[in-house]
Design a protein around this motif. Structure first.
Motif, PDB file in Angstrom:
ATOM      1  N   HIS A 150      -5.415  -6.108   9.262  1.00  0.00           N
ATOM      2  CA  HIS A 150      -5.470  -7.383   8.556  1.00  0.00           C
ATOM      3  C   HIS A 150      -6.577  -7.282   7.506  1.00  0.00           C
ATOM      4  O   HIS A 150      -7.756  -7.237   7.858  1.00  0.00           O
ATOM      5  CB  HIS A 150      -5.742  -8.536   9.526  1.00  0.00           C
ATOM      6  CG  HIS A 150      -5.521  -9.867   8.915  1.00  0.00           C
ATOM      7  ND1 HIS A 150      -4.294 -10.485   8.925  1.00  0.00           N
ATOM      8  CD2 HIS A 150      -6.350 -10.691   8.249  1.00  0.00           C
ATOM      9  CE1 HIS A 150      -4.387 -11.642   8.304  1.00  0.00           C
ATOM     10  NE2 HIS A 150      -5.629 -11.787   7.887  1.00  0.00           N
ATOM     11  N   GLY A 202      -1.967 -11.494   4.718  1.00  0.00           N
ATOM     12  CA  GLY A 202      -1.411 -11.326   6.062  1.00  0.00           C
ATOM     13  C   GLY A 202      -1.588  -9.909   6.585  1.00  0.00           C
ATOM     14  O   GLY A 202      -2.321  -9.104   6.032  1.00  0.00           O
ATOM     15  N   GLU A 203      -0.901  -9.617   7.651  1.00  0.00           N
ATOM     16  CA  GLU A 203      -1.016  -8.314   8.293  1.00  0.00           C
ATOM     17  C   GLU A 203      -0.256  -7.259   7.486  1.00  0.00           C
ATOM     18  O   GLU A 203       0.851  -7.491   7.032  1.00  0.00           O
ATOM     19  CB  GLU A 203      -0.451  -8.397   9.705  1.00  0.00           C
ATOM     20  CG  GLU A 203      -0.728  -7.186  10.544  1.00  0.00           C
ATOM     21  CD  GLU A 203      -0.290  -7.394  11.988  1.00  0.00           C
ATOM     22  OE1 GLU A 203       0.843  -7.852  12.206  1.00  0.00           O
ATOM     23  OE2 GLU A 203      -1.095  -7.096  12.869  1.00  0.00           O
TER      24      GLU A 203
END
Length: 74
Positions: free
Chosen positions: A12, A25-26
């Motif tokens: 992340h 986001g990831e």
């Protein structure tokens, strides 16, 4: 090399509260199988020469199809 080894990793990225861009986001990335093999064992099965040229490696244990962004989404 473990048969159930996961070659996909994730992280992340840092996102500041003052950053005007949306949180990314990831993120996901693929790692090659040779990173998890401490040494190359003797008598590994081999692809045929034609298959080896197509796949980029002589040994199936070191082959990674690298399915870019199909399963990774990110």
């Amino acid at each position: 090399m473990a048969k159930n080894q996961v070659y996909t990793k994730s992280y992340h990225p840092y996102h500041s509260l003052n950053d005007p861009c949306p949180d990314p986001g990831e993120k996901h990335y693929s790692t090659p199988p040779h990173l998890y093999m401490g040494f190359q064992p003797e008598k590994l099965p081999q692809f045929t020469p034609k298959e080896a040229l197509q796949k980029g490696t002589l040994w199936p244990a070191l082959y990674d199809p690298y399915e870019k962004n199909q399963k990774l989404k990110g």
